[in-house]
Write a protein that holds these residues in place. Structure first.
Motif, mmCIF file in Angstrom:
data_model
loop_
_atom_site.group_PDB
_atom_site.id
_atom_site.type_symbol
_atom_site.label_atom_id
_atom_site.label_comp_id
_atom_site.label_asym_id
_atom_site.label_seq_id
_atom_site.Cartn_x
_atom_site.Cartn_y
_atom_site.Cartn_z
ATOM 1 N N UNK A 122 0.818 -1.206 0.104
ATOM 2 C CA UNK A 122 0.015 0.127 -0.049
ATOM 3 C C UNK A 122 1.015 1.373 0.004
ATOM 4 N N UNK A 123 1.988 1.286 0.846
ATOM 5 C CA UNK A 123 2.897 2.354 0.864
ATOM 6 C C UNK A 123 3.540 2.720 -0.690
ATOM 7 N N UNK A 124 3.775 1.524 -1.303
ATOM 8 C CA UNK A 124 4.457 1.794 -2.702
ATOM 9 C C UNK A 124 3.429 2.077 -3.818
ATOM 10 N N UNK A 125 2.153 1.534 -3.742
ATOM 11 C CA UNK A 125 1.212 1.383 -4.897
ATOM 12 C C UNK A 125 -0.026 2.095 -4.520
ATOM 13 N N UNK A 126 -0.261 2.506 -3.238
ATOM 14 C CA UNK A 126 -1.629 2.747 -2.786
ATOM 15 C C UNK A 126 -1.964 4.327 -3.212
ATOM 16 N N UNK A 127 -1.596 5.113 -3.807
ATOM 17 C CA UNK A 127 -1.658 6.650 -4.130
ATOM 18 C C UNK A 127 -1.468 7.434 -2.922
ATOM 19 N N UNK A 128 -0.922 7.306 -2.027
ATOM 20 C CA UNK A 128 -0.361 7.753 -0.834
ATOM 21 C C UNK A 128 -1.582 8.465 -0.041
ATOM 22 N N UNK A 129 -2.628 7.715 0.150
ATOM 23 C CA UNK A 129 -3.863 8.428 0.699
ATOM 24 C C UNK A 129 -4.781 9.247 0.105
ATOM 25 N N UNK A 130 -4.261 9.382 -1.282
ATOM 26 C CA UNK A 130 -4.859 10.561 -2.167
ATOM 27 C C UNK A 130 -6.034 9.741 -2.988
ATOM 28 N N UNK A 131 -6.305 8.490 -2.850
ATOM 29 C CA UNK A 131 -7.519 7.831 -3.791
ATOM 30 C C UNK A 131 -8.901 8.493 -3.415
ATOM 31 N N UNK A 132 -9.492 9.259 -4.582
ATOM 32 C CA UNK A 132 -10.595 9.860 -4.297
ATOM 33 C C UNK A 132 -11.705 8.731 -3.994
ATOM 34 N N UNK A 133 -11.752 7.749 -4.730
ATOM 35 C CA UNK A 133 -12.936 6.711 -4.275
ATOM 36 C C UNK A 133 -12.644 6.244 -3.103
ATOM 37 N N UNK A 134 -11.505 5.776 -2.560
ATOM 38 C CA UNK A 134 -11.418 5.501 -1.172
ATOM 39 C C UNK A 134 -11.803 6.393 -0.210
ATOM 40 N N UNK A 135 -11.372 7.830 -0.372
ATOM 41 C CA UNK A 135 -11.974 8.706 0.427
ATOM 42 C C UNK A 135 -13.318 9.124 0.679
ATOM 43 N N UNK A 136 -14.187 8.712 -0.695
ATOM 44 C CA UNK A 136 -15.598 9.190 -0.750
ATOM 45 C C UNK A 136 -16.134 7.891 0.054
ATOM 46 N N UNK A 137 -15.606 6.433 -0.165
ATOM 47 C CA UNK A 137 -16.248 5.707 0.640
ATOM 48 C C UNK A 137 -15.956 5.607 2.146
#
Length: 220
Positions: A136-151
């Motif tokens: 997740x640290x390497x490939x996970x968008x650094x906490x900026x994934x819009x869909x994940x934040x919206x969920x």
């Protein structure tokens, strides 16, 4: 009832090795084999496995697309354990993102293979949490994934549910979370179920990935 496993790998020697390891256990039964992801859906419908142990890279349909297809088309789909050569691999993370429940290295020792299958079947703990965190640290968008934040925003987790999600991300089992929070295991199960339902996640792995990609939990 034994844990029913379907093996999917384009290398016959890998399938033979996994079968030998798993069938040596009295509580595990190998119910079928396939050489490519394209055969997964009909075999799952035919054999109804609890766990599909699936290679991530195959010639016709890889493990990522096979995972997506299985979850999209089969009601009450099997748990999916991705089997891979390389641990720190973007393909592995994409398979987890697609809905796989965990991953296993092909060089794993027999005891690790058996443990992984049992753990995935039970679904009460995260398999290799440190490795998932590293991916997740390497490939996970650094906490900026819009869909994940919206969920996560839609979920409106309670303070206790958020605490449970953080402990899930650290790889704690239901029993370990119960001990940490000084509550009963059934209470923890209720909280975990609520977290999964609110996030729209099918399992702990998907909930934890959402937690990382939304920035709710830092993977570092």
């Amino acid at each position: 009832m034994p844990v029913r496993v379907l093996l999917v790998d384009d290398e016959p020697l890998v399938r033979a090795g996994l079968r030998a390891v798993l069938e040596a256990q009295p509580d595990i039964e190998v119910v079928g084999e396939a050489a490519d992801g394209a055969a997964v859906i009909p075999l799952v419908r035919q054999t109804r496995p609890d766990v599909v142990a699936m290679d991530v890279r195959m010639p016709l349909l890889d493990g990522i697309e096979a995972t997506r297809a299985l979850l999209r088309t089969v009601a009450d789909p099997s748990k999916i354990l991705v089997v891979t050569t390389f641990e720190n691999d973007e393909y592995v993370y994409e398979a987890l993102r697609a809905g796989a429940d965990g991953f296993l290295l092909k060089r794993a020792r027999p005891a690790e293979i058996v443990h992984a299958v049992r753990l995935i079947a039970e679904g009460e703990s995260l398999l290799f949490p440190a490795s998932v965190r590293q991916l997740a640290a390497e490939y996970g968008d650094g906490g900026g994934n819009r869909a994940a934040r919206a969920a996560l925003e839609r979920a409106r987790l309670t303070e206790r549910e958020g605490e449970v999600l953080r402990l899930m991300a650290r790889g704690l089992s239901n029993a370990e979370i119960a001990a940490r929070l000084v509550v009963g295991t059934e209470t923890v199960k209720s909280h975990v179920s609520a977290v999964l339902a609110k996030l729209g996640a099918r399992d702990r792995t998907q909930a934890v990935i959402t937690a990382y990609e939304s920035g709710f939990v830092a993977p570092g």
